[in-house]
Design a protein around this motif. Sequence first.
Motif, PDB file in Angstrom:
ATOM      1  N   MET A  85       1.199  43.865 -50.329  1.00  0.00           N
ATOM      2  CA  MET A  85       0.128  44.296 -51.222  1.00  0.00           C
ATOM      3  C   MET A  85      -0.463  43.022 -51.809  1.00  0.00           C
ATOM      4  SD  MET A  85      -1.327  47.060 -52.639  1.00  0.00           S
ATOM      5  CE  MET A  85      -0.170  48.404 -52.680  1.00  0.00           C
ATOM      6  N   PHE A  99      -2.735  41.423 -54.678  1.00  0.00           N
ATOM      7  CA  PHE A  99      -3.185  41.719 -56.031  1.00  0.00           C
ATOM      8  C   PHE A  99      -4.142  40.647 -56.519  1.00  0.00           C
ATOM      9  CE2 PHE A  99       0.897  43.914 -55.896  1.00  0.00           C
ATOM     10  CZ  PHE A  99       0.587  45.133 -56.477  1.00  0.00           C
ATOM     11  N   SER A 136      -5.938  45.937 -56.186  1.00  0.00           N
ATOM     12  CA  SER A 136      -4.934  45.749 -55.136  1.00  0.00           C
ATOM     13  C   SER A 136      -5.379  46.402 -53.843  1.00  0.00           C
ATOM     14  CB  SER A 136      -3.591  46.340 -55.574  1.00  0.00           C
ATOM     15  OG  SER A 136      -3.708  47.727 -55.762  1.00  0.00           O
TER      16      SER A 136
END
Length: 182
Positions: free
Chosen positions: A163, A165, A174
Motif C-alpha cells: 500500500m 501512502f 492511499s
Amino acid sequence: MKNIQIILLCLTCSFFSFAQNESDLTFSQLDKSPLDVVMYRDANKAAVARVIYSRPSKRDREIFGKLVPYNQVWRTGANEATEIAFYKDVKFNNELVKAGTYSLYTIPSENNWKFILNTDTTQSGLEYDASKNLITTTMDVLPSPQEIESFSISFVEQNNGGMLFLGWDDTIASVPFTVVNP
C-alpha cells in the motif's frame, strides 16, 4: 621578506573571507523542500519500489484546496516531478505496470484522489503531459489522526504487494498494488 609575509597574510585573509561569503550564499539558498527517498522491500528484503520526492512543509498554510488546489494535477511534492521506480512488474487496480521508472502525479479532491503514473521522467515538476500517462486510478482518502507537517510518502507491505501512502497536513491518501510475480 616581511613584505612577502604581509602579502601572504592578506591573501589568506581574503581567501577565507571569500570562502565564508560564498558558503553563506550557498547555504542560504538551500531548498526549503528537501529531497527524500523511500524504499519498499518485500518480506525477503528484495527491492520492489523506490520513490524520490521533495518534502514541502505546511508552515501554517492551508494545504489541500488552497496551496494544492482541488481537481488539478499536482506534482505530488515540490520542485521536480516525483519519481517512482518499480523493480518488479506490479498491478494497480488490475492495470499492469512494467518494472521501470515513472513520474508520479495526483489529482487531489475532497473525497478521493486520482493516482497517475506518467512515462516522462525528465520534466520539471511544473510540466505535465497527460498524453504520456500510463495509468490513472483512484486513491482512498482519510483524515490523518494528527497533523503531518512535512509531506511524506511511505509503503506498507500487504498481500503479495503493498500500500502506497501519501500524507500531508490533515490528509492521508492511499492506493494498493500487487506484485505480479512475487
